[in-house]
Enzyme design. Structure first.
Site, short mmCIF file in Angstrom:
data_model
loop_
_atom_site.label_atom_id
_atom_site.label_comp_id
_atom_site.label_asym_id
_atom_site.label_seq_id
_atom_site.Cartn_x
_atom_site.Cartn_y
_atom_site.Cartn_z
N ASN A 1 0.82 -1.22 0.00
CA ASN A 1 0.00 0.00 0.00
C ASN A 1 0.85 1.26 0.00
O ASN A 1 0.40 2.32 -0.46
CB ASN A 1 -0.90 0.05 1.24
N CYS B 1 -5.90 -3.58 -8.29
CA CYS B 1 -4.56 -3.01 -8.45
C CYS B 1 -3.51 -4.10 -8.41
O CYS B 1 -2.50 -4.03 -9.10
CB CYS B 1 -4.30 -2.00 -7.33
#
Length: 254
Positions: free
Chosen positions: A67, A187
């Protein structure tokens, strides 16, 4: 507003498009943010920096090392923490005057009405259609404006919806009801450029500011919420085009 707060937001207040009335509207606003990840991180940073007085953060995920490439409010020390909690901690460090709360939960049709109750605006940056549709339906039912933003590789979408107003489209008018959580690209599978996600998130924050200023009766182009205008951002070109989403007379949300 105290002298310290006036100084903090001076660059806003001197803008005729915001002014003191607009800044007070931001201070009085309550924004519920769905998702504290790639879109939510920069959107949260700029809404907090703008002086939004109350923030409710909702996310059921935890911070992972992957992240950090794009979710700018997190650091290595946050890995393993619930994102909603880590994001709320960031807000508290950044501006202790902001009232911030968080919920480590996934929004659904059942809990969405309670979680968004009392909001001035909901900003949805989540990663699946099931959640987006549940949030949209709850916003229409509660009479709350919705700012929505999404990213797929180098394509971004940002819009404000007022489906609770006569003749205006909601998010469901845009996507219909044929989607569920398994339809979304990820993603992890497709990749994503961190800086581009930041562009979409900051555009979402500005769209939210438009709605707040409009609700306070501020005049001028910045206070135009542009209901139902979907801004399509191409990060490769780069370019921006805008289309209008019409209200669907058969939409079950209306």
């Amino acid at each position: 507003m105290t002298p310290e707060r006036l100084s903090r937001f001076a660059r806003h207040i001197v803008l005729p498009e915001v002014g003191g009335v607009g800044q007070m509207a931001l201070a009085d606003a309550h924004v519920v943010m769905i998702g504290c990840g790639g879109i939510g991180s920069p959107a949260l940073q700029y809404l907090a920096a703008a002086g939004v007085g109350r923030l409710t953060l909702i996310d059921d995920d935890s911070v992972e090392a992957s992240n950090l490439q794009r979710q700018t409010i997190f650091a290595e020390a946050d890995i393993g923490m619930p994102k909603a909690q880590a994001a709320a901690d960031w807000v508290a460090r950044f501006d202790p005057e902001i009232a911030v709360s968080h919920h480590q939960t996934r929004i659904s049709t059942d809990n969405a009405p309670a979680l968004i109750a009392g909001a001035t605006l909901v900003l949805d940056g989540c990663d699946n259609f099931a959640t987006r549709l549940a949030v949209s339906d709850a916003c229409v039912a509660a009479g709350i404006p919705l700012t929505t933003a999404a990213v797929g590789r180098f394509q971004g979408q940002i819009a404000n919806f007022a489906g609770h107003l006569p003749g205006h489209a909601c998010y469901r008018c845009f996507v219909g009801d044929a989607f569920d959580a398994t339809d979304c690209d990820t993603c992890a599978a497709d990749g994503v450029l961190g800086a581009f996600v930041g562009m979409v998130g900051t555009m979402a924050a500005q769209s939210a500011v438009r709605v707040i200023l409009h609700g306070a009766g501020v005049s001028g182009p910045l206070a135009n919420p542009q209901w139902g205008r979907l801004h399509l951002l191409d990060g490769l070109a780069p370019s921006l085009r805008t289309i209008t989403i019409p209200a669907d007379p058969a939409c079950p949300s209306h």
